[in-house]
Design an enzyme around this catalytic site. Structure first.
Site, PDB file in Angstrom:
ATOM      1  N   GLY A  71     -29.688 -58.138  28.824  1.00 56.81           N
ATOM      2  CA  GLY A  71     -28.989 -56.725  28.081  1.00 56.81           C
ATOM      3  C   GLY A  71     -30.238 -56.020  27.719  1.00 56.81           C
ATOM      4  N   THR A  72     -31.117 -56.664  27.051  1.00 48.98           N
ATOM      5  CA  THR A  72     -32.311 -55.852  26.199  1.00 48.98           C
ATOM      6  C   THR A  72     -32.898 -55.001  27.496  1.00 48.98           C
ATOM      7  OG1 THR A  72     -32.345 -57.602  24.570  1.00 48.98           O
ATOM      8  CG2 THR A  72     -34.233 -56.171  24.825  1.00 48.98           C
ATOM      9  N   ASN A 151     -21.575 -55.837  18.373  1.00 49.32           N
ATOM     10  CA  ASN A 151     -21.732 -57.242  18.551  1.00 49.32           C
ATOM     11  C   ASN A 151     -21.573 -57.757  17.125  1.00 49.32           C
ATOM     12  OD1 ASN A 151     -24.014 -55.395  18.554  1.00 49.32           O
ATOM     13  ND2 ASN A 151     -25.238 -57.163  17.579  1.00 49.32           N
ATOM     14  N   GLN A 179     -21.059 -56.870  24.939  1.00 47.41           N
ATOM     15  CA  GLN A 179     -20.062 -57.385  24.249  1.00 47.41           C
ATOM     16  C   GLN A 179     -18.695 -57.251  24.813  1.00 47.41           C
ATOM     17  OE1 GLN A 179     -20.344 -59.926  22.099  1.00 47.41           O
ATOM     18  NE2 GLN A 179     -22.650 -59.813  21.559  1.00 47.41           N
ATOM     19  N   SER A 199     -25.186 -58.487  30.215  1.00 44.53           N
ATOM     20  CA  SER A 199     -25.897 -59.771  29.993  1.00 44.53           C
ATOM     21  C   SER A 199     -24.983 -60.910  30.202  1.00 44.53           C
ATOM     22  CB  SER A 199     -26.354 -59.815  28.568  1.00 44.53           C
ATOM     23  OG  SER A 199     -27.000 -60.956  28.257  1.00 44.53           O
ATOM     24  N   HIS A 201     -25.035 -64.226  29.845  1.00 45.39           N
ATOM     25  CA  HIS A 201     -25.098 -65.249  28.541  1.00 45.39           C
ATOM     26  C   HIS A 201     -24.201 -65.004  27.862  1.00 45.39           C
ATOM     27  CE1 HIS A 201     -27.551 -64.243  25.078  1.00 45.39           C
ATOM     28  NE2 HIS A 201     -27.989 -63.519  25.963  1.00 45.39           N
ATOM     29  N   THR A 237     -39.987 -60.309  41.678  1.00 39.64           N
ATOM     30  CA  THR A 237     -39.367 -61.317  42.512  1.00 39.64           C
ATOM     31  C   THR A 237     -37.959 -61.493  41.714  1.00 39.64           C
ATOM     32  OG1 THR A 237     -41.349 -62.214  43.258  1.00 39.64           O
ATOM     33  CG2 THR A 237     -39.070 -63.540  43.509  1.00 39.64           C
ATOM     34  N   CYS A 325     -29.901 -61.675  15.558  1.00 35.68           N
ATOM     35  CA  CYS A 325     -31.630 -61.128  15.759  1.00 35.68           C
ATOM     36  C   CYS A 325     -31.865 -60.785  14.022  1.00 35.68           C
ATOM     37  CB  CYS A 325     -31.615 -59.754  16.378  1.00 35.68           C
ATOM     38  SG  CYS A 325     -30.643 -59.929  18.006  1.00 35.68           S
TER      39      CYS A 325
END
Ligand SMILES: *Cc1c(COP(=O)(O)O)cnc(C)c1O
Length: 402
Positions: A71-72, A151, A179, A199, A201, A237, A325
């Site tokens: 996501g970042t 989030n 989110q 994202s 995860h 890659t 964070c």
């Protein structure tokens, strides 16, 4: 001791099917998808299939998906890439004050390069006002970046209207949907979104993989260089196991969302009600209705969120204060402050985010242990004792006057 995980907005447990599926793309189908031989072609096929699954989940075309490391990176690429590509047209970006740092800090770095950024305020529930957006747009505006769901507090923004306003002015809308994907429906056409960040995860996929959706026709420049992968928009890659895992995870999330959203919303409401009934001087943070089905965010006056976290952890419950964070730093959450909370109340915030594996028993366990913890921590607070005394006094006075 039973361990209860209620920090699903920080990350989720990788789904067993997803993990198994990924192993195949490390040990068997291990070719480089850019290679022309059969090993490469097999890996390429896995990437193509995942790309189609991701596109289908959000109503996009496969060639509008650019795989990233998460996501970042997707947020960075969207904001920076669009800013650089449109520099000749203007230098003004509009975002909100409650964005994830992936967007906020990218905007701040662009300010140092001569771009101008408007950070829209939010109301007490963490909602952007569409009027403010309309008033902020100028003929120099080249990008609007507003997240779909927050989030920390779970507030869901009026993205469809925001997108319509931006489109009316010919400005692309980027939305951080990290989110919302897997928790509420996200369709790029329905919501008038031109770019969005995903994202894996956050919805039972692996960490370190995600993607940027970019609508055909949007002007964007790459920000990294070194290969022709992803049509030079994101060289390097491809992470084939991650991409395969992302594809399966988003497909599974799309199937289960209809059942999971109401299930988790029921647990969420049970927890909010249960906790607020048992504990005084508590405030619900975020919008009461326009809210992610898995988000509980409460402020407990007179105590520190960090102490609450540690005490809950000792009882086996994993939660968070503000965002993962920012915890560890002593600054209160920028989201809560933007919503107008005092530093003191913002410091006492606790976020519990539910997932598909949480049960009613687990919710009840938290409702049961939290009052004891809060009581113990408040017993150490002279402010709490003083306030209880004052409120008691006031209510006696008020009643004797009647
Ligand atoms: C987790 C999160 C991100 C960052 O995604 P990563 O894949 O962990 O880099 C960005 N935005 C929001 C809203 C998030 O919750």
């Amino acid at each position: 001791m039973k361990k209860i995980y209620m920090d699903h907005s920080a990350t989720t447990r990788t789904d067993n099917d997803v993990a198994t599926f990924m192993v195949k793309y490390m040990t068997e189908t291990y070719g480089n998808p850019s290679s022309v031989h059969s090993f490469g072609r097999e890996a390429r096929k896995a990437v193509d299939e995942a790309r189609e699954k991701v596109a289908q989940a959000i109503g996009a075309q496969p060639d509008e998906i650019i795989f990233t490391s998460g996501g970042t990176e997707a947020d960075n690429l969207a904001v920076r890439g669009v800013a650089y590509a449109n520099r000749k047209r203007g230098n003004h970006i509009i975002t909100s004050s409650i964005e994830h740092h992936a967007v906020l800090d990218t905007c701040k770095s662009l300010e140092r390069e001569g771009f101008e950024v408007t950070y829209l305020p939010v109301d007490e529930y963490g909602m952007v006002r569409t009027e403010d957006l309309k008033n902020a747009i100028t003929d120099r505006t080249i990008l609007v970046s507003i997240m779909h769901a927050n989030n920390e507090v779970g507030t869901i923004q009026p993205i469809k209207e925001i997108g319509a306003i931006a489109r009316g002015k010919g400005i692309p809308l980027h939305s951080d949907t990290v989110q919302s994907i897997g928790k509420i429906p996200v369709d790029v056409n329905e919501l008038n979104i031109d770019l969005l960040a995903i994202s894996a995860h956050k919805f039972y996929g692996p960490k370190g993989i995600g993607c940027l959706y970019m609508r055909k026709g949007v002007r964007m420049l790459p920000v990294t260089f070194g290969g022709s992968q992803e049509r030079k928009r994101r060289p390097g890659t491809l992470n084939v196991p991650g991409i395969a895992g992302l594809g399966l995870a988003i497909e599974k999330a799309a199937v289960s969302v209809g059942e999971q959203a109401p299930y988790q919303a029921r647990l969420r409401d049970r927890m909010i009600k249960g906790i607020m009934e048992k504990i005084d001087y508590v405030k619900l943070n975020g919008h009461p209705a326009e809210r992610l089905p898995n988000n509980v965010n409460l402020s407990f006056q007179f105590i520190e969120g960090e102490s609450l976290l540690l005490s809950l952890d000792m009882k086996g419950v994993a939660a968070s204060s503000g965002s993962a964070c920012t915890s560890g730093s002593l600054d209160p959450s920028h989201v809560l402050l933007a919503m107008g909370l005092s530093h003191e109340i913002a410091h006492g915030s606790l976020r519990l985010t539910l997932g598909k594996e949480n049960t009613e028993e687990e919710a009840d366990y938290v409702i049961e242990v939290l009052p004891e913890i809060v009581k113990r921590l408040r017993a150490m607070s002279p402010l709490y004792a003083g306030r209880v005394q004052a409120d008691k006094h006031q209510s006696e006075e008020c009643c004797s006057n009647v």
